[in-house]
Design an enzyme around this catalytic site. Structure first.
Site, short mmCIF file in Angstrom:
data_model
loop_
_atom_site.label_atom_id
_atom_site.label_comp_id
_atom_site.label_asym_id
_atom_site.label_seq_id
_atom_site.Cartn_x
_atom_site.Cartn_y
_atom_site.Cartn_z
N CYS A 158 0.54 11.56 4.09
CA CYS A 158 -0.13 10.25 4.09
C CYS A 158 -1.33 10.34 5.02
O CYS A 158 -1.21 10.78 6.17
CB CYS A 158 0.83 9.16 4.55
SG CYS A 158 2.27 8.96 3.46
N CYS A 161 -1.45 8.88 8.65
CA CYS A 161 -0.29 9.16 9.50
C CYS A 161 -0.43 10.52 10.18
O CYS A 161 -0.67 11.53 9.52
CB CYS A 161 0.98 9.12 8.66
SG CYS A 161 2.48 9.47 9.59
N SER A 272 6.99 1.70 2.79
CA SER A 272 5.63 1.95 3.27
C SER A 272 4.67 1.78 2.09
O SER A 272 4.44 2.71 1.34
CB SER A 272 5.53 3.37 3.86
OG SER A 272 6.30 3.48 5.03
N LEU A 273 4.14 0.58 1.94
CA LEU A 273 3.31 0.26 0.76
C LEU A 273 1.84 0.59 1.00
O LEU A 273 1.27 1.45 0.34
CB LEU A 273 3.51 -1.20 0.40
CG LEU A 273 2.90 -1.65 -0.92
CD1 LEU A 273 3.50 -0.87 -2.09
CD2 LEU A 273 3.07 -3.15 -1.12
N CYS A 392 3.51 3.55 15.83
CA CYS A 392 3.75 3.85 14.42
C CYS A 392 2.65 4.74 13.85
O CYS A 392 1.46 4.45 13.98
CB CYS A 392 3.81 2.53 13.64
SG CYS A 392 4.20 2.72 11.91
#
Length: 414
Positions: A158, A161, A272-273, A392
């Protein structure tokens, strides 16, 4: 001897702690050369079988397994010698054959807001060298949330991330997942008769680790069996006794495993959209190329036990100029129609090398207003632990998997 890593370099306010504080008993660490099998992470039946391996009579095995279960998960001991209602000779047999040692703490960091981050080291187990993962504790009023990792690294890449920049090294075992919970409770003094470290930021009453979120390193549904086993032990009423309503599993969208998670684990679900159309989600969350948004939301609508009392949490990271427009907010509401849900808006947490910026606070609030007016709870998550890269999307370790020929050479030498 634990080594302190300078992860908080350049932050004068962040605290970095190594070693064991005098206010907490030191859990027995696992030796790098210790090849004894662990009893942590075994089911009751497996514990009973282990008792048979050391000659415990069949009629006593379930009773001994129950005793061990109590000491491991209610009392939180990491040394057989402390199991005082078990005969000394049996304790010696257990110690000779098995281990219940904790992993090594490489470093412990404490943010200015009280968030704690641990770097734990585990044995290679096929990776060629010892591996490391990060675990984060977030204290809040009335609860303490532990963010637990399921893999060393991640396969999902992702783009927002930090963990996604680390290649997958290996899955964590059920023992290694549970050990994160046990270590956090050790360090915080959350087991009976244990002392909370002086000055620790913790809830004012109740359990210090009250909530578990599988939102650390890795995709939990790509390690389904180990995650399932660990969470069922964590939620067992005669052990760690964490309510399944206080355990949340977060997935980026491994659609075929979502129904299984609801049926076989029964915990809360988070998705996790992060985007409201497939073109953008293909970039932000590349697993979307395999399972489209429609497939993902259909799986959510069919999630076992879904109700207004058991809503799905949709996580949506706010990226400036990327996914934060009013039109995005309205489309998000349209997509989720009919799904009992809440939407967590997550201000993007920066990390070195990232191409994204966090949306302006006013933009996040406007986005939240649109979602709230449509009838969905839309809390804006307060960034926690940014100064120690514990927020996060910021978790990562330096572990890398050795090449096959190098692993074979190490194994041959051993």
């Amino acid at each position: 001897m634990a080594v302190t890593l300078d992860i908080a370099r350049g932050n004068a306010n962040a605290q970095t702690v190594s070693g064991i504080p005098v206010t907490a008993p030191a859990p027995a660490p696992a030796s790098a050369a210790d090849d004894r099998p662990t009893l942590i992470g075994l089911t009751r039946d497996e514990l009973a079988d282990a008792m048979g391996e050391i000659g415990v009579p069949e009629k006593q095995r379930r009773m001994r397994a129950a005793q061990l279960w109590h000491w491991l998960y209610v009392r939180g001991v990491s040394d057989f010698a402390l199991m005082t209602n078990i005969a000394k000779d049996l304790r010696q047999q257990l110690d000779a054959r098995f281990t219940i040692a904790r992993p090594e703490i490489v470093s412990e960091q404490i943010s200015v807001d009280g968030t704690r981050k641990w770097l734990f080291r585990f044995p290679p187990r096929g990776a060629g060298r010892p591996v490391e993962i990060e675990t984060v504790y977030i204290p809040e009023e009335g609860r303490g949330t532990l963010c637990v990792s399921s893999q060393v690294g991640c396969t999902l890449t992702c783009t927002f991330c930090h963990t996604g920049t680390q290649k997958l090294v290996r899955n964590l075992t059920a023992e290694e997942i549970l050990s994160q919970i046990l270590m956090a409770r050790d360090r915080l003094g959350d087991f009976p008769d244990a002392a909370t470290p002086q000055g620790a930021v913790v809830p004012s009453e109740g359990r210090l680790v009250s909530n578990i979120v599988m939102m650390g390193m890795g995709e939990p549904l790509y390690n389904f069996e180990n995650v399932k086993k660990a969470l069922l032990i964590a939620s067992d009423g005669d052990g760690l006794s964490l309510s399944k309503r206080r355990i949340t599993l977060s997935t980026s969208g491994v659609v075929p495993e979502i129904a299984r998670a609801g049926a076989e684990i029964g915990c809360m679900l988070a998705i996790s959209l992060h985007a409201v159309n497939d073109d953008l989600r293909d970039v932000l969350v590349p697993i979307n190329r395999k399972w489209r948004i429609r497939d993902l939301l259909d799986a959510c609508r069919a999630y076992p036990g879904l109700s207004n009392a058991k809503r799905i949490t949709f996580e949506y990271v706010m990226l400036k100029g990327v996914n934060d427009s009013d039109a995005d907010a309205r489309e998000l509401v349209r997509l989720l129609k009919g799904i009992p849900a809440k939407i967590n808006l997550i201000p993007f947490n920066p990390w070195p090398g990232s191409d994204y910026e966090c949306s302006d606070w006013e933009r996040i609030e406007q986005f939240a207003d649109i979602v709230n007016r449509a009838g969905y709870a839309s809390p804006i998550r307060t960034p926690r632990g940014r100064d120690i890269f514990a927020a996060c999307g910021q978790l990562k370790s330096a572990s890398e998997r050795m090449r096959k020929k190098d692993r074979e050479a190490v194994a041959a030498g051993a």
